[in-house]
Design a protein around this motif. Structure first.
Motif, mmCIF file in Angstrom:
data_model
loop_
_atom_site.group_PDB
_atom_site.id
_atom_site.type_symbol
_atom_site.label_atom_id
_atom_site.label_comp_id
_atom_site.label_asym_id
_atom_site.label_seq_id
_atom_site.Cartn_x
_atom_site.Cartn_y
_atom_site.Cartn_z
ATOM 1 N N GLU A 130 53.432 91.559 -0.797
ATOM 2 C CA GLU A 130 54.056 90.548 0.052
ATOM 3 C C GLU A 130 53.635 90.713 1.509
ATOM 4 O OE1 GLU A 130 56.067 93.957 1.288
ATOM 5 O OE2 GLU A 130 55.514 93.348 -0.743
ATOM 6 N N HIS A 131 53.258 91.952 1.913
ATOM 7 C CA HIS A 131 52.851 92.146 3.297
ATOM 8 C C HIS A 131 51.514 91.479 3.578
ATOM 9 C CE1 HIS A 131 51.053 95.398 1.014
ATOM 10 N NE2 HIS A 131 50.255 95.686 2.003
ATOM 11 N N LYS A 132 50.597 91.497 2.603
ATOM 12 C CA LYS A 132 49.325 90.798 2.811
ATOM 13 C C LYS A 132 49.560 89.296 2.917
ATOM 14 C CE LYS A 132 46.211 94.224 0.851
ATOM 15 N NZ LYS A 132 47.205 95.284 0.649
ATOM 16 N N ASP A 133 50.441 88.772 2.071
ATOM 17 C CA ASP A 133 50.738 87.347 2.110
ATOM 18 C C ASP A 133 51.341 86.938 3.450
ATOM 19 O OD1 ASP A 133 51.311 84.652 0.716
ATOM 20 O OD2 ASP A 133 53.310 85.287 1.347
ATOM 21 N N ILE A 134 52.292 87.698 3.951
ATOM 22 C CA ILE A 134 52.939 87.296 5.201
ATOM 23 C C ILE A 134 51.977 87.427 6.378
ATOM 24 C CG2 ILE A 134 53.981 89.511 5.913
ATOM 25 C CD1 ILE A 134 56.519 87.852 6.598
ATOM 26 N N PHE A 135 51.067 88.408 6.339
ATOM 27 C CA PHE A 135 50.095 88.517 7.417
ATOM 28 C C PHE A 135 49.064 87.390 7.365
ATOM 29 C CE2 PHE A 135 51.262 93.197 7.484
ATOM 30 C CZ PHE A 135 51.981 93.091 8.659
ATOM 31 N N ILE A 136 48.728 86.915 6.174
ATOM 32 C CA ILE A 136 47.851 85.742 6.068
ATOM 33 C C ILE A 136 48.522 84.544 6.726
ATOM 34 C CG2 ILE A 136 46.815 84.068 4.479
ATOM 35 C CD1 ILE A 136 46.424 86.381 2.499
ATOM 36 N N ARG A 137 49.832 84.358 6.453
ATOM 37 C CA ARG A 137 50.546 83.220 7.022
ATOM 38 C C ARG A 137 50.765 83.365 8.528
ATOM 39 N NH1 ARG A 137 55.473 82.962 4.995
ATOM 40 N NH2 ARG A 137 55.397 84.766 3.611
ATOM 41 N N ILE A 138 50.928 84.606 8.998
ATOM 42 C CA ILE A 138 51.015 84.844 10.443
ATOM 43 C C ILE A 138 49.708 84.432 11.112
ATOM 44 C CG2 ILE A 138 51.058 86.699 12.172
ATOM 45 C CD1 ILE A 138 53.156 88.088 10.359
ATOM 46 N N LYS A 139 48.594 84.799 10.496
ATOM 47 C CA LYS A 139 47.295 84.419 11.054
ATOM 48 C C LYS A 139 47.098 82.907 11.001
ATOM 49 C CE LYS A 139 42.313 85.243 10.569
ATOM 50 N NZ LYS A 139 42.081 85.691 11.966
ATOM 51 N N ALA A 140 47.486 82.283 9.879
ATOM 52 C CA ALA A 140 47.332 80.834 9.747
ATOM 53 C C ALA A 140 48.151 80.084 10.798
ATOM 54 C CB ALA A 140 47.742 80.392 8.343
ATOM 55 N N ALA A 141 49.295 80.661 11.197
ATOM 56 C CA ALA A 141 50.129 80.047 12.229
ATOM 57 C C ALA A 141 49.606 80.327 13.636
ATOM 58 C CB ALA A 141 51.567 80.549 12.098
ATOM 59 N N GLU A 142 48.510 81.081 13.713
ATOM 60 C CA GLU A 142 47.871 81.439 14.982
ATOM 61 C C GLU A 142 48.762 82.317 15.857
ATOM 62 O OE1 GLU A 142 46.369 77.882 16.826
ATOM 63 O OE2 GLU A 142 44.800 77.636 15.310
ATOM 64 N N TYR A 143 49.610 83.111 15.204
ATOM 65 C CA TYR A 143 50.380 84.126 15.914
ATOM 66 C C TYR A 143 49.522 85.380 16.073
ATOM 67 C CZ TYR A 143 54.529 81.277 14.926
ATOM 68 O OH TYR A 143 55.448 80.261 14.855
ATOM 69 N N LYS A 144 49.767 86.133 17.114
ATOM 70 C CA LYS A 144 48.966 87.319 17.402
ATOM 71 C C LYS A 144 49.648 88.577 16.896
ATOM 72 C CE LYS A 144 46.767 85.359 21.517
ATOM 73 N NZ LYS A 144 46.563 85.527 22.983
#
Length: 223
Positions: A130-144
């Motif tokens: 789940e951590h890889k998934d949430i980091f993918i979505r953080i990147k997709a949202a253009e959060y740093k």
């Protein structure tokens, strides 16, 4: 252990947070007297960073990685993770020389509460990864995201021979990893996920692939 609904618990906890930031640790991690949480707060207070990660003192590979999507010279769309590239590219956070700008971290991080709520928190369907998934979505949202070398915790996983590492558990965990990696492939329309511990992609066995045909090439870097 593999049947517990950890993700729902995290989302419920997130719904109760009333502060601007929250700190996340897995239940087998321990904060030290020397764990520098203040630098995480400082970065969130003074920069536009959304997530600030730390490291585990007993892990050689802490998975602080750049995450890239593309074809990498081939015909298949891939997601590449580059654990050494953050440091080699000198991607330091301004005014914080021990902290690097990355895309993926371990489950040791402080984050902006509203930003993580805005991407839906953790996916309850994923019991692992789940951590890889949430980091993918953080990147997709253009959060740093940044990771700090001087924020360290102890990782105390189950020891070999314990009840949590019996054959039934290990077999089910292995099956879950394989199934959920393929779920991630389909979700993000990619053919392969690989780790590379060099800045370039190569074909010398230094990367790991999970592909839609079900062929998993083994590599210790994935777990």
């Amino acid at each position: 252990w593999y049947q517990r609904r950890v993700r729902e618990g995290r989302n419920m906890a997130l719904s109760f947070v009333r502060t601007r930031y929250f700190l996340l640790l897995d239940d087998d991690m321990m904060v030290l007297k020397t764990t520098n949480l203040s630098v995480m707060i400082d970065i969130l207070d003074t920069t536009d960073t959304t997530v600030v990660g730390g490291e585990m003192v007993d892990r050689i590979n802490n998975f602080a990685s750049l995450m890239k999507f593309g074809y990498f010279g081939g015909t298949k769309r891939k997601m590449g993770l580059f654990p050494s590239t953050c440091e080699k590219a000198n991607r330091t956070v301004p005014n914080y020389p021990t902290c690097l700008q990355c895309d993926l971290n371990t489950n040791v991080f402080m984050a902006r509460t509203e930003n993580i709520r805005s991407i839906g928190g953790w996916d309850p369907e994923l019991k692992v990864l789940e951590h890889k998934d949430i980091f993918i979505r953080i990147k997709a949202a253009e959060y740093k995201l940044a990771t700090c070398r001087d924020v360290k915790v102890i990782h105390d996983p189950p020891k070999e021979g314990s009840d949590e590492l019996n054959e039934e558990y290990l077999a089910k965990r292995k099956a879950q990893y394989s199934r959920l990696y393929h779920l991630l492939l389909n979700r993000y329309n990619i053919e392969e996920i690989f780790f590379s511990y060099k800045q370039e992609v190569n074909d010398r066995g230094e990367v790991m692939f999970f592909n839609k045909s079900g062929v998993d090439k083994p590599c210790n870097a994935i777990v």
